[in-house]
Enzyme design. Sequence first.
Site, PDB file in Angstrom:
ATOM      1  N   CYS A   1      87.405  35.332  19.728  1.00  0.00           N
ATOM      2  CA  CYS A   1      87.502  34.788  18.377  1.00  0.00           C
ATOM      3  C   CYS A   1      86.518  35.548  17.493  1.00  0.00           C
ATOM      4  O   CYS A   1      85.338  35.663  17.831  1.00  0.00           O
ATOM      5  CB  CYS A   1      87.168  33.301  18.385  1.00  0.00           C
ATOM      6  SG  CYS A   1      87.051  32.564  16.741  1.00  0.00           S
TER       7      CYS A   1
ATOM      8  N   CYS B   1      83.560  32.847  16.202  1.00  0.00           N
ATOM      9  CA  CYS B   1      82.503  32.314  17.071  1.00  0.00           C
ATOM     10  C   CYS B   1      82.272  33.123  18.338  1.00  0.00           C
ATOM     11  O   CYS B   1      81.323  32.864  19.058  1.00  0.00           O
ATOM     12  CB  CYS B   1      82.807  30.866  17.439  1.00  0.00           C
ATOM     13  SG  CYS B   1      84.198  30.666  18.586  1.00  0.00           S
TER      14      CYS B   1
ATOM     15  N   CYS C   1      91.235  28.459  17.604  1.00  0.00           N
ATOM     16  CA  CYS C   1      90.153  28.569  18.577  1.00  0.00           C
ATOM     17  C   CYS C   1      89.659  27.155  18.883  1.00  0.00           C
ATOM     18  O   CYS C   1      89.352  26.392  17.966  1.00  0.00           O
ATOM     19  CB  CYS C   1      89.025  29.428  18.001  1.00  0.00           C
ATOM     20  SG  CYS C   1      87.549  29.462  19.049  1.00  0.00           S
TER      21      CYS C   1
ATOM     22  N   CYS D   1      85.762  26.717  17.456  1.00  0.00           N
ATOM     23  CA  CYS D   1      85.373  26.643  16.039  1.00  0.00           C
ATOM     24  C   CYS D   1      86.529  26.261  15.115  1.00  0.00           C
ATOM     25  O   CYS D   1      86.314  26.086  13.920  1.00  0.00           O
ATOM     26  CB  CYS D   1      84.765  27.968  15.586  1.00  0.00           C
ATOM     27  SG  CYS D   1      85.934  29.341  15.542  1.00  0.00           S
TER      28      CYS D   1
ATOM     29  N   CYS E   1     101.400  34.656  19.400  1.00  0.00           N
ATOM     30  CA  CYS E   1     101.528  35.647  18.329  1.00  0.00           C
ATOM     31  C   CYS E   1     100.283  35.498  17.453  1.00  0.00           C
ATOM     32  O   CYS E   1     100.153  34.529  16.709  1.00  0.00           O
ATOM     33  CB  CYS E   1     102.806  35.364  17.551  1.00  0.00           C
ATOM     34  SG  CYS E   1     103.210  36.610  16.344  1.00  0.00           S
TER      35      CYS E   1
END
Length: 192
Positions: free
Chosen positions: A88, A91, A137, A140, A160
Site C-alpha cells: 500500500c 501505509c 487496504c 489504512c 484490478c
Amino acid sequence: MAVFLRRGLLLAFHRTLGQGSNTAYPSVLPAAVLGACRSKKTWPVSFPQEELRKRLTPKQFHVTQERGTESAFTGEFTYHKDEGTYHCVVCGAPLFSSDSKFDSGSGWPSFFDLLKEESVSLADDFSYGLHRVETTCSQCGAHLGHLFDDGPKPTGKRYCINSASLAFQAAGPDEGRASASSGAATSGKGDL
C-alpha cells in the site's frame, strides 16, 4: 460513449424515482445504491490529510483518498514484471506478490491472489450505476481498486488495482522487512 449512456440511464432512473426533479418525493434509494457501502469508519493506521497531501503525488492522493481511478494503460505497474512485493502506497502494508500478478488486458495491474487474506477489505460499490466490489487496504482504508470473478485459476479472482495505490519492493534480502515508512517511501512524488 458507454460512460455517457450509463450516466443517462442513471439520471433517468433517478428522475423516475423523483430524484433530480422538482417533485417532493422522498429519496427511495438507500445511500448504498449511490456509492460504496463502506461500513468501517476507523482503520488500525491513520494519517492526517495534510501529511498525505505532502507525501503522496496528486494522483496517489486522488486514487487512495478520494476513491479515484487512473486511466487504463497509464499506470506505472501495468506492465511491471519484476519479482517482489506490492505494498500500500499510503501505509506500506504488504498486499500482493509478483507471483500472483498477471496480464488481464484490462489496463490496470491485476492479481489473482492476496499475500494474506486479511490484507484487503472488501465493500459493495454501486457507483456509476454498476455493482462492483471495492478493495481497500485493511490497515489504512486506502482505495486500491476493485475485485472481479473473472481471473485465472486457481482462485478465479482478478484484483484490478490502480498503480497509484501501490509501492513496489523488489525481491531480495530486505524484502520481508518493509515497514509503513519504507513502503510509502519507495513511491515518492517522482514515481508517477
